[in-house]
Every structure is written in C-alpha cells, then in structure tokens.
Design a protein around this motif. Structure first.
Motif, PDB file in Angstrom:
ATOM      1  N   GLY A 276       1.896  -4.139  -0.730  1.00 47.65           N
ATOM      2  CA  GLY A 276       1.220  -3.490  -0.330  1.00 47.65           C
ATOM      3  C   GLY A 276       0.960  -1.930   0.028  1.00 47.65           C
ATOM      4  O   GLY A 276      -0.355  -1.804   0.510  1.00 47.65           O
ATOM      5  N   ASP A 277       1.564  -1.489  -1.002  1.00 48.97           N
ATOM      6  CA  ASP A 277       1.288  -0.035  -1.177  1.00 48.97           C
ATOM      7  C   ASP A 277      -0.473  -0.094  -1.732  1.00 48.97           C
ATOM      8  O   ASP A 277      -0.631  -0.714  -2.587  1.00 48.97           O
ATOM      9  CB  ASP A 277       2.028   0.361  -2.466  1.00 48.97           C
TER      10      ASP A 277
ATOM     11  N   ALA B  71      -7.538   3.888  -8.327  1.00 49.56           N
ATOM     12  CA  ALA B  71      -7.454   2.754  -6.868  1.00 49.56           C
ATOM     13  C   ALA B  71      -7.353   1.287  -6.368  1.00 49.56           C
ATOM     14  O   ALA B  71      -8.182   0.652  -7.505  1.00 49.56           O
ATOM     15  CB  ALA B  71      -7.786   3.679  -5.691  1.00 49.56           C
ATOM     16  N   TYR B  72      -5.588   0.957  -6.530  1.00 52.01           N
ATOM     17  CA  TYR B  72      -5.756  -0.345  -6.123  1.00 52.01           C
ATOM     18  C   TYR B  72      -4.159  -0.582  -4.966  1.00 52.01           C
ATOM     19  O   TYR B  72      -4.063  -0.023  -4.975  1.00 52.01           O
ATOM     20  CB  TYR B  72      -4.993  -0.921  -7.396  1.00 52.01           C
ATOM     21  N   ARG B  73      -4.483  -2.300  -4.741  1.00 47.21           N
ATOM     22  CA  ARG B  73      -3.707  -2.108  -3.638  1.00 47.21           C
ATOM     23  C   ARG B  73      -2.535  -3.298  -4.318  1.00 47.21           C
ATOM     24  O   ARG B  73      -3.475  -4.246  -5.121  1.00 47.21           O
ATOM     25  CB  ARG B  73      -4.183  -3.136  -2.476  1.00 47.21           C
TER      26      ARG B  73
ATOM     27  N   ALA C 174       1.140   5.600  -9.799  1.00 48.03           N
ATOM     28  CA  ALA C 174       1.736   6.861  -8.100  1.00 48.03           C
ATOM     29  C   ALA C 174       1.189   6.342  -7.119  1.00 48.03           C
ATOM     30  O   ALA C 174       0.412   5.352  -6.712  1.00 48.03           O
ATOM     31  CB  ALA C 174       1.434   7.770  -8.324  1.00 48.03           C
ATOM     32  N   VAL C 175       2.424   6.453  -5.999  1.00 43.51           N
ATOM     33  CA  VAL C 175       2.251   5.977  -4.675  1.00 43.51           C
ATOM     34  C   VAL C 175       1.634   6.587  -3.792  1.00 43.51           C
ATOM     35  O   VAL C 175       1.551   7.399  -3.823  1.00 43.51           O
ATOM     36  CB  VAL C 175       3.240   5.088  -4.192  1.00 43.51           C
TER      37      VAL C 175
ATOM     38  N   ARG D 136       7.709   7.252  -6.537  1.00 41.44           N
ATOM     39  CA  ARG D 136       7.887   6.468  -5.832  1.00 41.44           C
ATOM     40  C   ARG D 136       7.560   5.077  -6.795  1.00 41.44           C
ATOM     41  O   ARG D 136       6.631   5.154  -7.375  1.00 41.44           O
ATOM     42  CB  ARG D 136       7.245   6.537  -4.461  1.00 41.44           C
ATOM     43  N   VAL D 137       8.217   4.433  -6.344  1.00 43.42           N
ATOM     44  CA  VAL D 137       8.565   2.542  -6.794  1.00 43.42           C
ATOM     45  C   VAL D 137       7.701   1.566  -6.219  1.00 43.42           C
ATOM     46  O   VAL D 137       7.747   2.390  -4.957  1.00 43.42           O
ATOM     47  CB  VAL D 137      10.012   2.347  -7.218  1.00 43.42           C
TER      48      VAL D 137
END
Length: 219
Positions: free
Chosen positions: A62-63, A76-78, A106-107, A57-58
C-alpha cells in the motif's frame, strides 16, 4: 509517472510547495521529488506535486514509493504485496514491475500539492495530513460525537503519527482540513462544522503533544 529529484529534504528549503510543510523533523535519508509537467491534473498525483521520499524505509503493501526504473528514470509507484514479493504499479497507469527490477526505492512519507493553474501553493495546506484523515472526514457523520466517528478519528491520528512522527498543531490541522472537508461534502459549512473541526484539531494536538512530551515512539 515520472518525477524529478530536487535534493535532500533538509537542504532544499526554498521550494514554494514545502514552505508550510514541517521538514525539520525528517531524517537525513529523505529527499524531495516533484511530479513532472504533463502528468495531468487528475488522479492520485498531479503535475507539480512535491513528494518527500525516505530512502531509509522499507516499502510495504500500500505504500506510495519512488524508485528508478531499468532506464534510471525516477518514477512513482504504488506497492502491492503478492505473496513474498512486492509488486510496484506505476501511478497513472502502466505495466507493474517487481520491486527487484527497480533500484533506490524510497517510501513517500509526505507530500504537498499546488492548486491547478497558478503554480503557487495553497497556503497552510498539508496534503499528507488531508490524505491521512480522509477516512474520518469523508463520512457524512464526521462532525458528530458518535463513538464510531471518534474511533475513526483516533485511528487516523495513530496512523498519521506512526507514519510521519510529526507534531500536530491545532491551527495547522484546521487550516489543512477545512477546505478538504467542505469540498468533500458539497460546500456545506456552518458553525456546528467549525466547532466540530476545532474540537478535533485540539484533540489531535493534545495527542501529539502527549506522545512527544512522554517520548513515546509510535514507529
């Protein structure tokens, strides 16, 4: 926030946190990652959380994403869109970085949570489902038949199915959301609340089954 790679989602089936999470419908581009000890027990992610991350996923605005920093550490990031660029803000605090500075992004498409202290999963709880429907049940009118609440519920259904594509089972829906709703509203629960939840659970299952049976793709 550091996370640890566990392995491909379709291979690592014995982790206790995913025993009640559907994974058979996930694409082969998904893997599991676990939030490391020391991350704390408050906030968006806590130690022991298991993330399902999709490398196919791209990332968009907000992901929640997992990526390797310049030291090859998985974190982990926002994600936040800034003009034409994507900025990644570390979950739990830290200096943001541009997406171009990290690799293997990666989403996160699903996640599961351990309860505090005992290291065992909350049986039947799909934390991703809880997070997706929070905009609906967080309001005190969630159990009413008002058109506004119905729209919020249907919006949550649409967004959840678009993001995850998983079929919803009424029993699992009710089990996952019952405790979260009670906690959100100070422990209040009665027959009216239970009937309202069961009604919405049946609606969510019916919507999911219709889309599946008619082979309508929401993605």
């Amino acid at each position: 926030m550091r996370v640890t790679y566990l392995g491909p989602a379709l291979v690592v089936r014995d982790h206790p946190a995913i025993q009640h999470m559907p994974v058979s419908d996930l694409p082969p581009t998904c893997y599991l990652a676990e939030v490391v000890a020391g991350a704390g027990v408050d906030g968006e992610l806590i130690e022991g959380d298991v993330l399902v991350a999709d490398e196919g996923r791209v990332a968009g605005h907000g992901d929640l994403v997992v990526a390797r920093d310049d030291g090859a550490r998985l974190c982990a990031y926002r994600a936040h869109r800034v003009g034409a660029d994507l900025r990644l803000v570390p979950v739990g605090g830290g200096a943001p970085v541009m997406a171009s500075r990290v690799s293997a992004t990666a989403v996160v498409v699903r996640r599961a949570r351990h309860p505090s202290g005992d290291g065992e999963p909350v049986e039947g709880i799909d934390q991703t489902l809880v997070d997706a429907f929070a905009p609906w049940f967080s309001l005190p009118t969630w159990s009413t038949p008002s058109p506004a609440d119905a729209r919020r519920f249907h919006d949550c259904c649409r967004d959840y199915l678009q993001d995850h594509g998983a079929q919803v089972q009424a029993e699992g829906f009710a089990e996952s959301l019952r405790g979260a709703i009670r906690r959100r509203h100070g422990g209040r629960w009665d027959d009216y609340c239970e009937r309202a939840l069961q009604h919405r659970a049946q609606c969510a299952e019916a919507i999911s089954e219709y889309l599946h049976d008619t082979q309508q793709a929401l993605r």
